[in-house]
Scaffold this active site. Structure first.
Site, PDB file in Angstrom:
ATOM      1  N   HIS A 127       0.833  -1.205   0.000  1.00  0.00           N
ATOM      2  CA  HIS A 127       0.000   0.000   0.000  1.00  0.00           C
ATOM      3  C   HIS A 127       0.872   1.260   0.000  1.00  0.00           C
ATOM      4  O   HIS A 127       0.656   2.176  -0.799  1.00  0.00           O
ATOM      5  CB  HIS A 127      -0.935   0.002   1.210  1.00  0.00           C
ATOM      6  CG  HIS A 127      -1.709   1.278   1.369  1.00  0.00           C
ATOM      7  ND1 HIS A 127      -2.735   1.637   0.521  1.00  0.00           N
ATOM      8  CD2 HIS A 127      -1.592   2.296   2.269  1.00  0.00           C
ATOM      9  CE1 HIS A 127      -3.222   2.813   0.894  1.00  0.00           C
ATOM     10  NE2 HIS A 127      -2.547   3.232   1.950  1.00  0.00           N
ATOM     11  N   GLU A 193     -10.539   2.563   2.967  1.00  0.00           N
ATOM     12  CA  GLU A 193      -9.307   1.856   3.276  1.00  0.00           C
ATOM     13  C   GLU A 193      -9.694   0.650   4.102  1.00  0.00           C
ATOM     14  O   GLU A 193     -10.265   0.792   5.190  1.00  0.00           O
ATOM     15  CB  GLU A 193      -8.316   2.764   4.024  1.00  0.00           C
ATOM     16  CG  GLU A 193      -7.815   3.903   3.149  1.00  0.00           C
ATOM     17  CD  GLU A 193      -6.611   4.655   3.714  1.00  0.00           C
ATOM     18  OE1 GLU A 193      -6.428   4.634   4.960  1.00  0.00           O
ATOM     19  OE2 GLU A 193      -5.862   5.249   2.916  1.00  0.00           O
ATOM     20  N   GLU A 195      -8.970  -2.030   6.586  1.00  0.00           N
ATOM     21  CA  GLU A 195      -7.941  -2.134   7.621  1.00  0.00           C
ATOM     22  C   GLU A 195      -8.387  -3.081   8.726  1.00  0.00           C
ATOM     23  O   GLU A 195      -9.557  -3.451   8.819  1.00  0.00           O
ATOM     24  CB  GLU A 195      -7.682  -0.749   8.252  1.00  0.00           C
ATOM     25  CG  GLU A 195      -7.364   0.332   7.230  1.00  0.00           C
ATOM     26  CD  GLU A 195      -6.728   1.574   7.836  1.00  0.00           C
ATOM     27  OE1 GLU A 195      -6.312   1.532   9.020  1.00  0.00           O
ATOM     28  OE2 GLU A 195      -6.655   2.585   7.122  1.00  0.00           O
ATOM     29  N   GLN A 234      -7.312  15.289   1.244  1.00  0.00           N
ATOM     30  CA  GLN A 234      -6.060  14.774   1.815  1.00  0.00           C
ATOM     31  C   GLN A 234      -4.833  15.253   1.032  1.00  0.00           C
ATOM     32  O   GLN A 234      -3.841  15.701   1.621  1.00  0.00           O
ATOM     33  CB  GLN A 234      -6.122  13.240   1.803  1.00  0.00           C
ATOM     34  CG  GLN A 234      -4.900  12.544   2.397  1.00  0.00           C
ATOM     35  CD  GLN A 234      -4.967  11.014   2.192  1.00  0.00           C
ATOM     36  OE1 GLN A 234      -5.969  10.465   1.739  1.00  0.00           O
ATOM     37  NE2 GLN A 234      -3.884  10.339   2.536  1.00  0.00           N
ATOM     38  N   LYS A 247      -9.680  12.580   6.539  1.00  0.00           N
ATOM     39  CA  LYS A 247      -9.945  11.282   7.148  1.00  0.00           C
ATOM     40  C   LYS A 247     -10.787  11.346   8.425  1.00  0.00           C
ATOM     41  O   LYS A 247     -11.261  10.320   8.893  1.00  0.00           O
ATOM     42  CB  LYS A 247      -8.618  10.579   7.455  1.00  0.00           C
ATOM     43  CG  LYS A 247      -7.959  10.010   6.201  1.00  0.00           C
ATOM     44  CD  LYS A 247      -6.563   9.555   6.494  1.00  0.00           C
ATOM     45  CE  LYS A 247      -5.927   8.894   5.287  1.00  0.00           C
ATOM     46  NZ  LYS A 247      -6.456   7.549   5.009  1.00  0.00           N
ATOM     47  N   GLU A 352      -5.866   2.799  -5.089  1.00  0.00           N
ATOM     48  CA  GLU A 352      -4.934   1.851  -5.712  1.00  0.00           C
ATOM     49  C   GLU A 352      -5.608   1.024  -6.806  1.00  0.00           C
ATOM     50  O   GLU A 352      -5.006   0.771  -7.852  1.00  0.00           O
ATOM     51  CB  GLU A 352      -4.367   0.902  -4.655  1.00  0.00           C
ATOM     52  CG  GLU A 352      -3.501   1.579  -3.619  1.00  0.00           C
ATOM     53  CD  GLU A 352      -3.319   0.678  -2.411  1.00  0.00           C
ATOM     54  OE1 GLU A 352      -2.401  -0.144  -2.408  1.00  0.00           O
ATOM     55  OE2 GLU A 352      -4.141   0.776  -1.478  1.00  0.00           O
TER      56      GLU A 352
END
Ligand code: MN
Length: 403
Positions: A127, A193, A195, A234, A247, A352
């Site tokens: 990542h 994201e 996680e 961001q 975020k 991504e």
């Protein structure tokens, strides 16, 4: 020795068998929220069972979060888990326990933990490398510190929400690289994201470090977590102090906290660390976890990130988080950072998966990049357990338009 099996119908061999037993906070009808444990497709209402047996822990089950149970410390976590296992496997307990089981689809789940402090790390090599290449195409993808310490930032504990909570598209300052000046408006590059979150149960003293060996004494359990991220906000704000409003608007966590003990069979070696980290960050074999993630967009799986590929272990995150003497509080939450594996279909963010929006991926029969209003994202995870695979709680969220 044969393993005792559960008398609960449908539990044996399921993803929520007696080797799992995650804790959550539920409410049924108009009753106050309280602590339950999941078995199969049912929730065991722990408070009346414990009260009936005159157990001291009963008060912790009457709480509206897991914090009092977590504050009791590791020996109590283990003894409660043994007690719950015996309730659900011993046929003699059945007459007392069975009436306290509620179907999981009849309850409302609440935020399981009152979050004290929240830290988000950045522990996936794949990542960090991908983001480096996307955000800084002409520079070295990894910054010089990355292989020496688990990079992280302090996030916003007050905006951690339970799975199922709608996520409002944030507004803020955005400045595309080609624009001369920033403008204010709704984020156009809203992202996820995938996680893993670690929930701290036992606190530590201010001025004391928590060594890597003490990881399991402090961390109560894990939750899949979605660190919703507005990439345009961001990208403009993050230099030089790191993520801020891009975020802090929402972080979703699963309603079920899987005890660390349930993940013992999932322990694996880290993929390898080069150079060798400083002494306080050295870990032995089995420091990683073999957990398979799935990211679903509107019901379609778009990525399968492997947690086993993470570079830094959670014990190292915790040791680093406290190496300056910062103390831990009951309910602290720290997250791994986006889980991405080496393959394109293992990437845990849309940034991504679409390579910064330049290479859209296909979902729902059309090209996709960032989140659209109305999208629903669900993150699921499973791991090897003692009796078979176990499921971690899922974390889901639906995007609603900006105000
Ligand atoms: Mn993150």
């Amino acid at each position: 020795m044969t393993e005792p099996t559960s008398w609960v119908e449908g539990a044996s061999g399921s993803l929520f068998d007696v080797d799992n037993l995650p804790y959550g906070v539920f409410s049924h009808d108009d009753e106050e929220p309280r602590v339950g444990v999941r078995i199969g497709d049912l929730v065991l209402d722990l408070a009346p069972v414990a009260a009936g047996e005159m157990l001291e822990v009963a008060h912790a089950f009457e709480a509206t979060d897991l914090n009092p149970l977590m504050a009791m410390g590791k020996p109590a976590w283990s003894s409660v888990r043994r007690w719950v296992t015996s309730l659900l496997t011993d046929e003699a307990e059945r007459p007392l326990v069975e009436p306290m089981l509620v179907p999981v689809d009849e309850v409302t789940m609440h935020l399981p933990v009152t979050v004290a402090d929240y830290v988000d790390f950045y522990c996936s090599l794949d990542h960090a490398g991908n983001v480096g290449k996307i955000f800084r195409p002409d520079a070295e993808p990894l910054l010089p510190n990355w292989r020496h310490l688990p990079v992280g930032y302090h996030g916003r504990a007050g905006t951690v929400v339970v799975s199922g909570t709608q996520v409002r598209r944030p507004s803020g300052q955005r400045k595309p690289p080609t624009a001369d000046a920033p403008t204010y408006g709704a984020s156009e590059r809203l992202d996820i994201e995938a996680e893993l979150g670690f929930v701290v149960g036992a606190p530590s003293e201010l001025g004391h470090q928590v060594p890597v060996e003490a990881f399991t004494d402090h961390v109560f359990g894990v939750v899949p977590l979605n660190d919703w991220s507005a990439r345009d906000i961001q990208a403009w704000e993050y230099v030089p102090l790191g993520p801020f409003l891009g975020k802090s608007f929402a972080t979703s966590v699963a309603a079920w906290v899987t005890p660390l003990e349930a993940l013992e069979p999932a322990r694996v070696d880290l993929p390898g660390q080069e150079p060798e980290p400083l002494d306080y960050l050295r870990v032995g074999p089995g420091a990683g976890y073999d957990i398979d993630f799935e990211v679903e967009l509107n019901g379609e799986v778009v990525a399968r990130p492997p947690y086993a590929s993470m570079y830094w272990s959670p014990a190292q995150m915790l040791a680093h988080l406290t190496v300056n003497g910062a103390s831990l509080r009951v309910g602290d939450l720290f997250a791994s950072g986006t889980v991405s594996g080496p393959r394109p279909d293992q990437r845990g963010s849309f940034l991504e998966l679409s390579w910064g929006g330049k290479e859209p991926f296909t979902a729902g029969g059309r090209e996709r990049a960032f989140l659209e209003d109305g999208d629903t994202v669900t993150i699921r995870a499973t791991a090897p357990g003692r009796l078979g695979r176990i499921a971690l709680g899922e974390v889901t969220g639906n995007v609603v338009p900006a105000r």
